[in-house]
Write a protein that holds these residues in place. Structure first.
Motif, mmCIF file in Angstrom:
data_model
loop_
_atom_site.group_PDB
_atom_site.id
_atom_site.type_symbol
_atom_site.label_atom_id
_atom_site.label_comp_id
_atom_site.label_asym_id
_atom_site.label_seq_id
_atom_site.Cartn_x
_atom_site.Cartn_y
_atom_site.Cartn_z
ATOM 1 N N ARG A 176 3.577 1.750 24.395
ATOM 2 C CA ARG A 176 4.946 2.160 24.378
ATOM 3 C C ARG A 176 5.146 3.366 24.367
ATOM 4 N NH1 ARG A 176 8.181 -2.705 22.602
ATOM 5 N NH2 ARG A 176 6.712 -4.192 22.788
ATOM 6 N N VAL A 227 11.739 2.065 23.918
ATOM 7 C CA VAL A 227 10.595 1.366 23.856
ATOM 8 C C VAL A 227 10.459 0.622 22.567
ATOM 9 C CG1 VAL A 227 9.532 2.736 25.621
ATOM 10 C CG2 VAL A 227 9.205 3.183 23.316
ATOM 11 N N GLN A 263 1.801 -0.866 20.718
ATOM 12 C CA GLN A 263 2.553 0.516 20.184
ATOM 13 C C GLN A 263 2.200 1.625 21.061
ATOM 14 O OE1 GLN A 263 1.910 -0.032 16.120
ATOM 15 N NE2 GLN A 263 3.547 -0.907 15.610
ATOM 16 N N MET A 286 4.821 -7.616 27.490
ATOM 17 C CA MET A 286 4.973 -6.184 28.056
ATOM 18 C C MET A 286 5.250 -6.295 29.553
ATOM 19 S SD MET A 286 5.005 -3.944 25.906
ATOM 20 C CE MET A 286 4.884 -2.370 27.091
#
Lengths: 358, 284
Positions: free
Chosen positions: A144, A124, A141, A175
């Motif tokens: 992830r 990731v 983030q 994404m």
């Protein structure tokens, strides 16, 4: 795609008091599949996801995961993981500890756990963030970390609840592609819940359209877009023109569909009888716009003209009650108040049911 | 602007007068008394001495201090053990049920605690509700000693101080996002693991607040130990009260009071050191 059924919902029903949230749904989800549950808010899609994870108990029906009946199994013991809409990262733990949480609970040996966490973090792209705390991370983030925390468990199924909807548009697009890649790379089954048709169309192998606690249609994105079964779906997925016609003549191959006094369309005959009243769907991009009369076209006046760069969006008034949305590539072919002819190739006409149907 | 200033004076002056005359001056007087000598008739001789403070460290008094702390500690622990499951249980309930149950916790709060403590006598005494039930149903032959001992005091303390623990813990538990609990379950955490890894670390400040608000009064609530301990069990609170009212040794009572205040300050220091937030308690 593998043909093994991994998750199987058998006649599941969920009620809160008198309110039916899930109404007798059956659904088989295959190994390695990216299946999206798509529907408007309040349609029951998230509840379906929560019954699979076990966070919601069923009123009726059974759920099988990997051949095991898990209907009465505690969420703690189900071999699925959820990515929550809010990400649900533990704010008092570092990224590393968040990802490690499930492994710790399952008492995975330390070396194995460390290896898995490192792999997940790499996958990731979160290297260097191991010691941060979730509130110090950006939305993307955090997303992830949530994904890493789910995939590190190496269960076969990952449930994603509107996981991208809190991200901004650009990040969302990125994404979407990454998530799809990740899923193929891992060979995991993703069950994804969203109300965003774009997301559903881009990522899914199959889409289940959920409306009022039922599956309205289950098919590939292409088929759902091209051949929606109901007006609800046609309207929900993409832009659409839906209106009533009446069959006037039939031959073996074709039928003549009357729109109004001046306009009729030739469509493919599918056992229609003269006098049938049907609903048809025409997507805005199916029209070929002509300035002169051509066969099998609808005559109308351009009432609105919006230049959008790649495409030009028109509103063409056929008569008082019927305005068609038309998308064309050639921006110079017409302007506002022009009379135009919209040719419709007969194979692009989609019949979505009879008029008395809801 | 001028008006504003006047208003400021008018509104703060009564509070300042109140604080000075009813809190600061008596405290200073106590401090002053604690360095004086007791005379044979229960009066005070104006002769400086440190002997009162030396008496505080007498074995008898240290034993009472130890016993009080133990009772306060047990009270605090029992309150914690009751408050967590209660707060966590409340989170699964609808808002209506939650508000109702929190009100049920609060209502006894509004009644005089002295009266409520007397109420416990009816329940706990030899021919009280519990013993009558147990003996009449032949579960036990001889009635249990439920009061006039430490047990009775702890029951009374827990009962009186429980809301001070429930409210801060409930308030910090209710701030936890439900999805965190679900995520932990989803990742395979048992109920105990969810508590240990999610609830406890995220409610630690509520836990500290509650502990402070239960422990400190529990050292000093003399009326509970008077009523339910029957005067047999001394805690610091009784000791101080007795020095003033029964033994008529005001200087020693004052020294003990100052000692209690110092202990309280030390506890607050520790509380701040381990991460407690004084703002949650009104700032200090």
């Amino acid at each position: 795609m593998n043909e093994n059924v991994l998750v199987s919902l058998k006649n599941i029903t969920k009620k809160y008091g008198d309110k039916t949230i899930i109404n007798n749904i059956s659904l088989d989800i295959y190994e390695g599949e990216f299946l999206t549950l798509l529907g408007p808010s309040g349609c029951g899609k998230t509840t379906i996801l929560r019954t699979i994870s076990g966070l919601e108990e069923l009123t009726k029906g059974e759920i099988y995961i990997d051949g095991v009946n898990v209907t009465n199994v505690d969420p703690t013991l189900r071999e699925v993981n959820t990515i929550f809409q809010s990400f649900a990262l533990f704010p008092h733990m570092t990224v590393w500890d968040n990802i490690n949480f499930g492994l710790k609970m399952k008492k995975i040996a330390k070396e194995e756990a460390t290896k898995r966490i490192k792999d997940a973090i790499k996958l990731v792209k979160l290297e260097g963030f191991e010691d941060r705390y979730p509130p110090q991370l950006s939305g993307g983030q955090q997303q992830r970390v949530a994904i890493a925390r789910g995939i590190v468990m190496k269960h076969k199924v990952l449930l994603l609840d509107e996981s991208l909807c809190s991200l901004d548009l650009k990040l969302k697009r990125e994404m979407q592609i990454e998530l799809k890649k990740l899923q193929k790379q891992l060979g995991m089954t993703f069950i994804y819940v969203t109300h965003d048709q774009d997301e559903a169309l881009t990522m899914s192998d199959r889409i289940a359209i959920i409306n009022k606690g039922k599956i309205e249609q289950l098919d590939t994105p292409k088929n759902i877009y091209r051949y929606p079964k109901t007006a609800f779906i046609a309207d929900f997925i993409g832009e659409s023109n839906i209106f009533n016609i009446e069959i006037k003549e039939t031959t073996d191959k074709y039928a003549l569909a009357k729109i109004n006094e001046d306009n009729s369309l030739k469509i493919l005959n599918n056992n229609y009888k003269v006098g049938d009243k049907l609903k048809i769907l025409l997507r805005p991009e199916t029209f070929e716009l002509k300035k002169e009369y051509v066969r099998n076209s609808i005559k109308g006046i351009v009432k609105n003209y919006v230049y959008d760069g790649q495409i030009t969006k028109l509103e063409v008034e056929v008569n008082k009650g019927l305005v068609l949305k038309v998308n064309i590539n050639d921006a110079d072919i017409c302007s506002k108040d022009d009379t135009v002819y919209l040719r419709v190739p007969e194979e692009k006409v989609v019949i979505i049911g009879e008029q008395n149907e809801e | 602007m001028k008006n504003n200033k006047l208003f400021k004076y008018l509104s703060t002056t009564p509070v300042i007068i109140y604080s000075i005359s009813l809190i600061l001056i008596p405290l200073l007087y106590i401090l002053f008394l604690s360095f004086l000598t007791n005379d044979a008739y229960g009066g005070v001789e104006y002769k400086f001495t440190l002997s009162n403070y030396l008496t505080v460290f007498d074995y008898t008094y240290l034993k009472i201090l130890f016993k009080s702390s133990l009772i306060a500690l047990i009270t605090t622990l029992i309150c914690i053990i009751i408050s967590y499951p209660f707060s966590i249980f409340l989170m699964d309930k609808s808002e209506k049920t939650r508000n109702f149950l929190i009100k049920m916790v609060m209502i006894p709060f509004l009644t005089n605690s002295l009266i409520r403590t007397y109420g416990w006598i009816v329940i706990l005494r030899k021919n009280g509700v519990i013993n009558t039930f147990l003996t009449s149903t032949n579960i036990i032959k001889n009635p249990l000693s439920l009061m006039y001992n430490s047990f009775g005091i702890i029951i009374g303390m827990v009962y009186t101080l429980l809301p001070f623990m429930i409210l801060p813990i409930y308030s910090s538990v209710s701030k936890i996002d439900r999805s965190l609990i679900e995520a932990a379950k989803d990742l395979g955490a048992s109920k105990w693991q969810v508590f240990k890894n999610i609830y406890l670390p995220l409610t630690i400040s509520g836990l500290f607040n509650g502990s402070l608000m239960v422990f400190i009064p529990a050292i000093g609530y003399f009326f509970i130990s008077d009523i339910l301990g029957g005067g047999k069990i001394m805690i610091i609170g009784n000791l101080i009260k007795n020095q003033f009212l029964t033994a008529r040794n005001w200087p020693l009572g004052s020294a003990l009071s100052i000692f209690l205040i110092i202990i309280t300050f030390i506890l607050i220091r520790i509380y701040k050191k381990i991460g407690g937030n004084m703002d949650d308690l009104g700032g200090m």
